[in-house]
Design a protein around this motif. Sequence first.
Motif, mmCIF file in Angstrom:
data_model
loop_
_atom_site.group_PDB
_atom_site.id
_atom_site.type_symbol
_atom_site.label_atom_id
_atom_site.label_comp_id
_atom_site.label_asym_id
_atom_site.label_seq_id
_atom_site.Cartn_x
_atom_site.Cartn_y
_atom_site.Cartn_z
ATOM 1 N N LEU A 326 -44.131 -24.344 -66.410
ATOM 2 C CA LEU A 326 -43.625 -22.705 -65.579
ATOM 3 C C LEU A 326 -44.174 -21.674 -65.632
ATOM 4 N N ALA A 327 -45.291 -21.918 -66.536
ATOM 5 C CA ALA A 327 -46.080 -20.365 -67.179
ATOM 6 C C ALA A 327 -47.232 -20.572 -66.023
ATOM 7 N N MET A 328 -47.352 -21.469 -65.550
ATOM 8 C CA MET A 328 -49.261 -21.753 -64.935
ATOM 9 C C MET A 328 -48.073 -21.134 -63.446
ATOM 10 N N VAL A 329 -46.953 -21.528 -63.452
ATOM 11 C CA VAL A 329 -46.226 -21.331 -61.502
ATOM 12 C C VAL A 329 -45.749 -19.510 -61.717
ATOM 13 N N VAL A 330 -45.420 -19.184 -62.984
ATOM 14 C CA VAL A 330 -45.238 -18.053 -63.114
ATOM 15 C C VAL A 330 -46.769 -17.003 -63.640
ATOM 16 N N SER A 331 -47.716 -17.682 -63.900
ATOM 17 C CA SER A 331 -48.878 -16.374 -63.901
ATOM 18 C C SER A 331 -49.447 -16.435 -61.812
ATOM 19 N N PHE A 332 -49.154 -17.306 -61.223
ATOM 20 C CA PHE A 332 -49.555 -17.187 -59.882
ATOM 21 C C PHE A 332 -48.926 -17.022 -58.990
ATOM 22 N N PHE A 333 -47.381 -16.857 -59.249
ATOM 23 C CA PHE A 333 -45.911 -16.807 -59.254
ATOM 24 C C PHE A 333 -46.233 -14.649 -59.517
ATOM 25 N N ASN A 334 -45.889 -14.718 -59.948
ATOM 26 C CA ASN A 334 -45.716 -13.206 -60.600
ATOM 27 C C ASN A 334 -43.841 -12.973 -60.174
ATOM 28 N N PRO A 335 -43.129 -13.536 -60.462
ATOM 29 C CA PRO A 335 -41.470 -13.468 -59.503
ATOM 30 C C PRO A 335 -41.513 -12.407 -61.017
ATOM 31 N N GLY A 336 -39.709 -12.107 -60.648
ATOM 32 C CA GLY A 336 -39.217 -10.906 -61.304
ATOM 33 C C GLY A 336 -38.560 -11.790 -62.112
ATOM 34 N N ARG A 337 -37.911 -12.947 -61.739
ATOM 35 C CA ARG A 337 -36.922 -13.427 -62.239
ATOM 36 C C ARG A 337 -36.968 -14.958 -62.367
ATOM 37 N N VAL A 338 -36.842 -15.702 -63.679
ATOM 38 C CA VAL A 338 -36.441 -17.242 -63.485
ATOM 39 C C VAL A 338 -35.235 -17.588 -63.953
ATOM 40 N N VAL A 339 -34.420 -18.427 -63.272
ATOM 41 C CA VAL A 339 -33.042 -18.710 -63.034
ATOM 42 C C VAL A 339 -33.257 -20.116 -63.449
ATOM 43 N N VAL A 359 -43.408 -19.388 -71.857
ATOM 44 C CA VAL A 359 -43.964 -18.841 -70.837
ATOM 45 C C VAL A 359 -44.020 -17.587 -71.707
ATOM 46 N N TYR A 360 -44.001 -16.396 -72.482
ATOM 47 C CA TYR A 360 -44.016 -15.264 -72.661
ATOM 48 C C TYR A 360 -45.675 -15.077 -73.791
ATOM 49 N N GLU A 361 -46.185 -16.562 -73.950
ATOM 50 C CA GLU A 361 -46.840 -16.745 -74.935
ATOM 51 C C GLU A 361 -48.500 -17.298 -73.776
ATOM 52 N N ARG A 362 -48.119 -18.395 -72.769
ATOM 53 C CA ARG A 362 -49.094 -18.815 -71.897
ATOM 54 C C ARG A 362 -49.403 -18.573 -70.788
ATOM 55 N N ALA A 363 -48.274 -17.841 -70.142
ATOM 56 C CA ALA A 363 -48.546 -17.108 -68.635
ATOM 57 C C ALA A 363 -49.410 -15.824 -68.774
ATOM 58 N N LEU A 364 -50.030 -15.428 -68.147
ATOM 59 C CA LEU A 364 -50.561 -13.786 -68.364
ATOM 60 C C LEU A 364 -50.083 -12.855 -68.892
ATOM 61 N N SER A 365 -50.077 -12.120 -69.395
ATOM 62 C CA SER A 365 -48.993 -10.610 -70.126
ATOM 63 C C SER A 365 -48.940 -9.748 -68.582
ATOM 64 N N LEU A 366 -49.468 -9.770 -67.406
ATOM 65 C CA LEU A 366 -49.205 -8.711 -66.838
ATOM 66 C C LEU A 366 -47.714 -9.352 -65.692
ATOM 67 N N ALA A 367 -47.642 -10.959 -65.906
ATOM 68 C CA ALA A 367 -46.811 -11.236 -64.879
ATOM 69 C C ALA A 367 -45.633 -11.612 -65.927
ATOM 70 N N THR A 368 -45.620 -11.306 -66.963
ATOM 71 C CA THR A 368 -44.267 -11.350 -68.175
ATOM 72 C C THR A 368 -44.289 -9.839 -68.530
ATOM 73 N N THR A 369 -44.440 -8.983 -67.606
ATOM 74 C CA THR A 369 -43.351 -7.969 -68.493
ATOM 75 C C THR A 369 -42.617 -7.330 -68.617
ATOM 76 N N ASP A 370 -42.507 -7.542 -67.111
ATOM 77 C CA ASP A 370 -40.702 -7.128 -66.899
ATOM 78 C C ASP A 370 -39.717 -8.447 -66.024
ATOM 79 N N LEU A 371 -40.671 -9.457 -66.393
ATOM 80 C CA LEU A 371 -39.823 -11.099 -66.221
ATOM 81 C C LEU A 371 -38.554 -11.357 -67.283
ATOM 82 N N GLU A 372 -37.973 -11.587 -66.324
ATOM 83 C CA GLU A 372 -36.321 -12.365 -66.573
ATOM 84 C C GLU A 372 -36.495 -13.821 -67.025
ATOM 85 N N ILE A 373 -36.171 -14.306 -67.909
ATOM 86 C CA ILE A 373 -35.759 -15.998 -68.341
ATOM 87 C C ILE A 373 -33.834 -16.523 -68.157
ATOM 88 N N LEU A 374 -33.656 -16.436 -67.981
ATOM 89 C CA LEU A 374 -31.773 -16.882 -68.058
ATOM 90 C C LEU A 374 -31.419 -18.115 -67.244
#
Length: 401
Positions: A326-339, A359-374
């Motif tokens: 998921l960390a790789m996909v988050v870095s690639f896609f930069n979603p606002g929310r992961v469900v 995810v917060y440790e391994r994805a790009l920091s810019l991609a996780t700044t406002d990311l919701e995981i719920l």
Amino acid sequence: MSSPIAAIDTDVLLTVNLIRTGRAITRQQLARMTGMSRNTISSLINTAIDAGLIAPDGSAPSTGGRAPATWRFRQEAGLVLAVGVHTSTLRLAVTDLAGQPVERRTLDWPITRGPEATLTRAAEELQDMTRRHEPPVWAAGVSLPGPINQETGRPSSPPIMPGWDDFDVVGTLEPALGVPVATGNDVNIMLLGYASTLPDQGRRESANILYLQVGTGIGVGIMSNGHLHLGAAGAAGDIGHVQVSGTDSVICRCGRTGCLEAVAGGWALLRDAHRAAVEGLSPHLKECLDRRGELTVEDIVTGVNAGDTECVTLMVRSATAVGDALAMVVSFFNPGRVVLAGPMPQGCPMFLDVIRRIVYERALSLATTDLEILPAGSGLDDELRGCALLAVNSVFTAATA
């Protein structure tokens, strides 16, 4: 196969569909969206009311004069049939036009029985279910656990659906049910149903969401700026069969080795849980196996929440593998929310905690700044809504083409 609205004027249906999707609910908004005059819009609205498709819905806030009247789509005007084909169950429902269930049934039914037997049984059950309900059936939506060819609606090389490859699902069900049928991949349908619950249309249109299903298998639905991204061959988001490093010896159900699903999917967890129970590594799992003769993912969840060491180990291993992917996909896609949907993420807070940390440790920091995981509220309810929306969307698309 025609729908109950096929004979209605195209401009009327365009107007109804704007109201249905929330893109325009006042005369002024409808005129602006369509380029038609207010008088023409009023005539179309009256025709739609006479057809039973829309109804008055109060008024919008005033912007300096009389508050404009608003309209709503009458989701109670018809029914949709929903078919959820799962690895070991067949989930059927009759819903209204927005996907709210009117009646449901769940059958123990392995997918390995093949498409003909499965779809024949689904049609028989749905025909029995619709006899007790008055509104006309508009369409049916079918959720399948594999890639779908978007042009034909047929499964396309599904790794866990023996006998289903290129099977004509639509051509089989439409004559049996007597209504148009639309098909889609299960996690994409869940995402479609989930997105319909977002609080306002503006947020839906700009939504960038990953919907991760961790069930028997693993897959991701991708919504980019409010639109589902399906990929050139319908395989977008099928991360369950990407290779996980260091697991080359683990054989997946698809026949390959080292797949994410073979390490972290529900069937892999149950494989290892059964071994732990038999070898006495987990008192909790042994007791469950002795009592019922089988194990479920929910047994592992219960064990995690009770502090069973082996259950916690199984859960952490699954969450770690999923989190890495998921960390790789988050870095690639930069979603606002992961469900996350499925018995493990929905029933085990620790599973979510592990994934969030990775995810917060391994994805790009810019991609996780406002990311919701719920967690999802209910993946099965999302699937029902998604089946209905897929079917009704297809009906309006066909009628206004």
